[in-house]
Write an enzyme that holds these catalytic residues in place. Structure first.
Site, PDB file in Angstrom:
ATOM      1  N   ASP A   1      20.773  56.873  16.724  1.00  0.00           N
ATOM      2  CA  ASP A   1      21.871  57.832  16.748  1.00  0.00           C
ATOM      3  C   ASP A   1      21.590  58.991  15.796  1.00  0.00           C
ATOM      4  OD1 ASP A   1      22.947  56.069  18.474  1.00  0.00           O
ATOM      5  OD2 ASP A   1      24.692  55.523  17.231  1.00  0.00           O
TER       6      ASP A   1
ATOM      7  N   SER B   1      37.783  58.878  54.695  1.00  0.00           N
ATOM      8  CA  SER B   1      38.027  57.578  54.072  1.00  0.00           C
ATOM      9  C   SER B   1      37.271  56.517  54.872  1.00  0.00           C
ATOM     10  CB  SER B   1      39.515  57.287  53.970  1.00  0.00           C
ATOM     11  OG  SER B   1      40.037  57.137  55.244  1.00  0.00           O
ATOM     12  N   LEU B   2      37.487  55.285  54.553  1.00  0.00           N
ATOM     13  CA  LEU B   2      36.694  54.225  55.166  1.00  0.00           C
ATOM     14  C   LEU B   2      37.545  53.335  56.048  1.00  0.00           C
ATOM     15  CD1 LEU B   2      34.658  53.070  52.050  1.00  0.00           C
ATOM     16  CD2 LEU B   2      33.686  54.008  54.139  1.00  0.00           C
TER      17      LEU B   2
ATOM     18  N   LYS C   1      32.928  48.312  46.412  1.00  0.00           N
ATOM     19  CA  LYS C   1      33.917  49.352  46.645  1.00  0.00           C
ATOM     20  C   LYS C   1      34.657  49.577  45.332  1.00  0.00           C
ATOM     21  CE  LYS C   1      37.557  50.742  49.818  1.00  0.00           C
ATOM     22  NZ  LYS C   1      38.338  51.339  48.760  1.00  0.00           N
TER      23      LYS C   1
ATOM     24  N   CYS D   1      78.806  34.157  49.565  1.00  0.00           N
ATOM     25  CA  CYS D   1      80.110  34.736  49.228  1.00  0.00           C
ATOM     26  C   CYS D   1      80.882  34.818  50.537  1.00  0.00           C
ATOM     27  CB  CYS D   1      79.939  36.125  48.624  1.00  0.00           C
ATOM     28  SG  CYS D   1      81.504  37.040  48.575  1.00  0.00           S
TER      29      CYS D   1
ATOM     30  N   CYS E   1      82.483  40.461  43.888  1.00  0.00           N
ATOM     31  CA  CYS E   1      83.928  40.465  44.136  1.00  0.00           C
ATOM     32  C   CYS E   1      84.650  39.283  43.490  1.00  0.00           C
ATOM     33  CB  CYS E   1      84.204  40.495  45.632  1.00  0.00           C
ATOM     34  SG  CYS E   1      83.696  38.979  46.480  1.00  0.00           S
TER      35      CYS E   1
HETATM   36  S1  IVH Z   1      31.020  55.329  50.878  1.00  0.00           S
HETATM   37  C1  IVH Z   1      33.378  57.794  53.762  1.00  0.00           C
HETATM   38  N1  IVH Z   1      30.909  53.678  48.889  1.00  0.00           N
HETATM   39  O1  IVH Z   1      36.669  54.233  48.881  1.00  0.00           O
HETATM   40  C2  IVH Z   1      31.962  57.544  53.528  1.00  0.00           C
HETATM   41  N2  IVH Z   1      32.943  54.822  49.257  1.00  0.00           N
HETATM   42  O2  IVH Z   1      38.945  53.557  50.637  1.00  0.00           O
HETATM   43  C3  IVH Z   1      31.520  57.521  52.138  1.00  0.00           C
HETATM   44  N3  IVH Z   1      34.701  54.254  47.646  1.00  0.00           N
HETATM   45  O3  IVH Z   1      37.613  57.397  49.610  1.00  0.00           O
HETATM   46  C4  IVH Z   1      32.162  56.480  51.366  1.00  0.00           C
HETATM   47  N4  IVH Z   1      33.494  52.854  46.459  1.00  0.00           N
HETATM   48  O4  IVH Z   1      35.824  57.296  47.903  1.00  0.00           O
HETATM   49  C5  IVH Z   1      31.684  54.539  49.561  1.00  0.00           C
HETATM   50  N5  IVH Z   1      30.642  52.213  47.167  1.00  0.00           N
HETATM   51  C6  IVH Z   1      31.400  53.052  47.824  1.00  0.00           C
HETATM   52  C7  IVH Z   1      32.724  53.313  47.450  1.00  0.00           C
HETATM   53  C8  IVH Z   1      33.477  54.206  48.201  1.00  0.00           C
HETATM   54  C9  IVH Z   1      34.679  53.434  46.587  1.00  0.00           C
HETATM   55  C10 IVH Z   1      35.878  55.010  48.033  1.00  0.00           C
HETATM   56  C11 IVH Z   1      35.648  56.264  48.791  1.00  0.00           C
HETATM   57  C12 IVH Z   1      36.760  56.308  49.814  1.00  0.00           C
HETATM   58  C13 IVH Z   1      37.527  55.091  49.545  1.00  0.00           C
HETATM   59  C14 IVH Z   1      37.991  54.509  50.855  1.00  0.00           C
END
Ligand code: IVH
Length: 671
Positions: free
Chosen positions: A34, A83-84, A115, A425, A412
Site C-alpha cells: 500500500d 431483459s431475460l 445471475k 363476527c 364492532c
Molecule cells: S446476460 C439480455 N448475464 O438480469 C442479454 N444478464 O433479469 C444479456 N443479469 O437485466 C443479459 N446477471 O441485467 C446476463 N450473468 C448475467 C446477468 C444478467 C444479471 C441481469 C441483466 C438483466 C436481468 C434480467
C-alpha cells in the site's frame, strides 16, 4: 522536472497505477505494498498540481471528480438492453435447449454464469477511454450516471491494452452490485447516522448509483461484473467465451464462476451447485444465466420485443427469509371471519417488502405456536400472499404468552362465535370492518374496478359514516370526499367519476363484486354465462344453481341463502334502482363460442393475455389453464410451454395467434 519530462512521467504513472488498481481491485492480487502504491499516487497528484493542464479525465486521480447534478441526463443506449426470459423448472430449460439445438444444428455450447442481483448498466468507451455510463432504464434509454460509475474502483477509466488494442468504440453491459459484507457495513453506517437502511444489496447498489452527488456514490462500496458486449468496432470475436476473454483482457471484472458447457445436465448441476453455495457467496445471485456461445447463431435467432431468444435465466426457487413477529393483530374481513395477522419486521422477499402475513385462524396459530416476538421463517412464492412457514427456536429467550383470539369483534364489539377453526363476527350488516371489506371487494379490479377505492379509503368512508351500505357509494359527492383526510379537489372528483363510470358493469363482474359466499371470478362467470340475467340468477332455486357446471351442492346452498336474505334483497334492490346498470350477455354473441374451452400457451405478440381471454369470454367461451380432450383449441404463441406438447399428444387442434384473431373476427369480435 520540465513540462516535457512531467508529461512523460505522468504517462508512466498512469500506466503503473492503472495496472496496480487492476491487480488490486479486479484480480484481488496486489503486487506492491500500500505504501509503494501511495507513493506513486502522491507523485502523480503532485505533478498534476504543478501542471494542471496535464490532468486528463482518465487519470487515476480523477475517479471522484464530478460536480453534483440537478438531475440525470437521459442517455440512449448503444443497443437495446433487453431483459431475460426466465423460469424455474427443468422442463422449460429443456425446451429452450431443444429450440437452440435445432437452430445450431450440431454440437451446442453454452456459457453459463451466475445471475447477479444488482443494477444493470451500460459503459461506453471511445478509443479506450470511458466516456459514458447509463442505467438500464426502459431498455432503450437510461439515466446518465457517468460520474458515479467512475467512482467504482473496478471500472476501468481506460481499457487495458491486453494485447488487443483499444477498439474505436466499445459498449459493454454489466451489473453493478454491492457485496453482502459491504452492504451490511453500509447499513450500519446509515443506521448510526440516523438514516434509513437499504432493504437489500440490490436496492443499495441501485440507490447508490442514483445519487446526484458523485462524492456520495464514491463512499458506497460498489462493484461491477461485465458480461456482454453491446457494440464494438473492429473487434473479432465469434463466441461468448471469447467475449469474456476479451473483456478480461481489457481489464473488466468478469465473473470467475462463468463456465462453458454443452448439455442440460451440466446446466442443472451448475444451478444446483450455485444454489447450494448461494448463502456463502460474497454477493447476491438469484439464478443462473444460460447464453448460446455461438454469436453468429445468436444473430440469426434474434430477439422478441423483450428478450433475446438465445439466452435464458434459470432462476432459483423463492427465498425464505427470517424475521420477527412484532405483534399479532386480529383483522375482520368482509365475510366476518376474524383472521390473526402477524405484523412482521419488514423483510425483503423476492423483490417485495413483506410486513404482514396471515396466520389464517385460531388452529393454525396454535399448530405453529407463533407468539408475539417470535423469530419466524417467511416465504413468498410468485405473487401469492406471504406465508409464515415456521417458528425458529431461540434457546434461552423468554417468549410472550400464547396468542389468544379476542372474545369480541375488534371492530364492532359483537361477541365472536366459533365455526370450526374459524372465528366469526356475526354482525354481518352493521360491523364497520365487514362493510369496509365489502366495499373494497366491490371495487376490486375484476369486479367493478373502481380506481382509488382501496382498503384505506373504504375504511375512511365507513368510519365517517358516509357509506352505511354499498348503494350509498353512488350518492357520494365531491364535496363530501374533499372534507376527508388525504383527499383534495382533484382526487375527490376522480373517485366520484370513477364510481359513476363503474356503475355500468358486466353481469359477471357485478356478481363477483357482491361478495356472495363461495362466488369467485370463475363461478361468477359461470353463473353469468348460464343464466344470462341477474334476475335469473337471483330467482334460481338451489337445484337450478346446481345445474350450472362448476357449482356444487354446498355452493348452491350458500348462493341461494345469500339471495334469500331480506337485508341482501333490500341492498340489491337499492343498487339496481337507478344506481348500477347491468350489461348482460346477449344470446347472440354468447352463442359464438358457447361452451368451448380454449387454452393459451406461449407469448402472444398482438394481444395481451388479458385481452385475448376477454375476447374468448365475450364470445361465450371459456379460457382454461390445462389441455384436455374437451379443449376446443390451443392458441400457440411464441416459446410455448408444455400445453403445446399436451395438445399434440391429445390431438387437440392448435391455432397460431393470427389464426386465432381471424377466427374470432369471423365470429364477429372487434379486434
Ligand atoms: S446476460 C439480455 N448475464 O438480469 C442479454 N444478464 O433479469 C444479456 N443479469 O437485466 C443479459 N446477471 O441485467 C446476463 N450473468 C448475467 C446477468 C444478467 C444479471 C441481469 C441483466 C438483466 C436481468 C434480467
Amino acid at each position: 522536472m520540465n513540462r516535457t519530462q512531467a508529461e512523460k512521467r505522468i504517462r508512466e504513472l498512469h500506466t503503473q497505477i492503472r495496472h496496480h488498481d487492476y491487480l488490486y481491485y479486479v484480480r484481488d492480487a496486489p503486487e506492491i505494498s500500500d505504501e509503494a502504491y501511495d507513493t506513486l499516487f502522491r507523485e502523480l497528484k503532485g505533478l498534476e498540481e504543478q501542471y494542471p493542464e496535464l490532468r486528463t479525465p482518465d487519470s487515476p486521480t480523477q475517479r471522484v471528480a464530478g460536480a453534483p447534478l440537478d438531475k440525470f441526463p437521459t442517455v440512449e443506449h448503444t443497443a437495446s438492453m433487453l431483459s431475460l426470459d426466465s423460469g424455474q423448472d427443468r422442463a422449460q430449460l429443456e425446451r429452450f435447449d431443444e429450440r437452440l439445438r435445432k437452430a445450431v444444428g450440431g454440437d451446442i455450447a453454452y456459457v453459463i454464469d451466475p445471475k447477479l442481483d444488482g443494477a444493470s448498466v451500460e459503459l461506453v468507451y471511445q478509443d479506450g477511454v470511458l466516456v459514458r455510463a447509463s442505467t438500464r432504464g426502459d431498455g432503450q434509454v437510461g439515466e446518465g450516471i457517468t460520474e458515479n460509475i467512475r467512482t467504482v474502483r473496478t471500472v476501468p477509466l481506460r481499457l487495458r491494452d491486453g494485447g488487443r488494442g483499444a477498439p474505436g468504440l466499445l459498449a459493454v453491459r454489466g451489473e453493478v452490485i454491492m457485496r453482502v459484507g459491504a452492504f451490511e457495513q453500509l447499513n450500519e453506517r446509515l443506521l448510526g447516522a440516523g438514516r434509513e437502511p437499504f432493504a437489500n444489496p440490490r436496492n443499495a447498489a441501485a440507490g447508490s448509483l442514483r445519487q446526484l452527488d458523485p462524492q456520495i456514490t464514491a463512499q458506497r462500496p460498489l462493484d461491477l461484473y461485465v458480461y456482454d458486449i453491446l457494440a464494438a468496432e473492429g473487434v473479432a470475436v465469434a463466441t461468448q467465451w471469447e467475449v469474456l476473454a476479451a473483456l478480461a483482457q481489457w481489464g473488466f471484472p468478469v465473473n470467475e464462476l462463468a463456465r462453458r458447457v454443452s448439455s442440460v445436465d451440466e446446466i442443472v448441476a451448475y444451478h444446483a451447485e450455485l444454489h447450494e453455495q448461494r448463502d456463502d457467496l460474497a454477493y447476491e445471485i438469484d439464478g443462473v444465466v444460460i447464453k448460446l456461445d455461438d454469436l453468429a447463431v445468436r444473430d440469426e435467432l434474434g430477439t422478441t420485443a423483450h428478450h433475446p431468444r438465445w439466452a435464458y435465466a434459470f432462476k432459483f426457487p423463492p427465498r425464505k427469509e427470517l424475521t420477527r413477529v412484532l405483534a399479532i393483530v386480529p383483522s375482520v374481513g368482509r365475510t366476518g371471519a376474524v383472521t390473526p395477522i402477524a405484523m412482521l419486521r419488514p423483510v425483503e422477499l423476492g423483490g417485495v417488502t413483506v410486513s404482514r402475513a396471515s396466520l389464517h385462524n385460531r388452529e393454525e396459530v396454535a399448530r405453529k405456536d407463533i407468539r408475539e416476538g417470535d423469530r419466524v421463517r417467511v416465504q413468498r412464492a410468485g405473487d401469492v400472499i406471504p406465508q409464515i412457514l415456521e417458528r425458529v427456536e431461540e434457546p434461552g429467550r423468554t417468549r410472550a404468552a400464547k396468542y389468544r383470539m379476542p372474545g369480541e369483534c375488534p371492530s364492532c364489539r359483537t361477541p365472536l362465535v366459533q365455526r370450526g377453526p374459524f372465528t366469526i363476527c356475526p354482525n354481518s350488516f352493521e360491523c364497520p370492518a365487514q362493510l369496509a371489506g365489502r366495499i373494497q371487494h366491490f371495487a376490486r379490479r375484476d369486479a367493478l374496478d373502481i380506481e382509488g377505492l382501496g382498503e384505506e379509503t373504504a375504511k375512511l368512508l365507513v368510519a365517517q359514516g358516509l357509506v352505511r351500505q354499498l348503494p350509498d357509494l353512488f350518492n357520494l359527492t365531491p364535496e363530501q370526499l374533499e372534507a376527508l383526510e388525504g383527499f383534495a379537489e382533484k382526487s375527490a372528483r376522480n373517485l366520484v367519476d370513477g364510481i359513476a363510470r363503474a356503475a355500468q358493469v358486466e353481469l359477471h363482474r357485478f356478481l363477483l363484486g357482491l361478495g356472495i359466499p363461495e362466488v369467485g371470478v370463475a363461478v361468477a362467470k359461470d353463473l353469468a354465462r348460464h343464466f344470462r340475467s341477474f334476475d335469473a340468477v337471483r330467482r334460481a332455486s338451489k337445484e337450478e344453481l346446481e345445474a350450472v357446471p362448476g357449482v356444487g351442492p354446498k355452493m348452491a346452498e350458500q348462493i341461494a341463502a345469500f339471495f334469500a336474505d331480506r337485508r341482501n334483497q333490500e341492498g340489491l334492490d337499492a343498487l339496481l334502482h337507478g344506481k348500477v346498470k347491468l350489461v348482460e350477455p346477449t344470446g347472440e354473441t354468447a352463442a359464438q363460442l358457447a361452451g368451448l374451452k380454449v387454452v393459451f400457451t406461449g407469448e402472444l405478440a398482438r394481444l395481451a393475455r388479458r385481452d385475448a381471454k376477454q375476447l374468448v369470454e365475450s364470445l361465450g367461451g371459456r379460457v382454461t389453464s390445462s389441455v384436455s380432450k374437451e379443449t376446443a383449441f390451443v392458441v400457440v404463441g411464441e416459446n410455448p410451454g408444455s400445453k403445446f406438447t399436451d395438445a399434440e399428444r391429445l390431438g387437440v387442434k392448435t391455432l397460431t395467434e393470427d389464426e386465432f384473431v381471424d377466427f374470432v373476427r369471423s365470429k364477429g369480435a372487434d379486434v
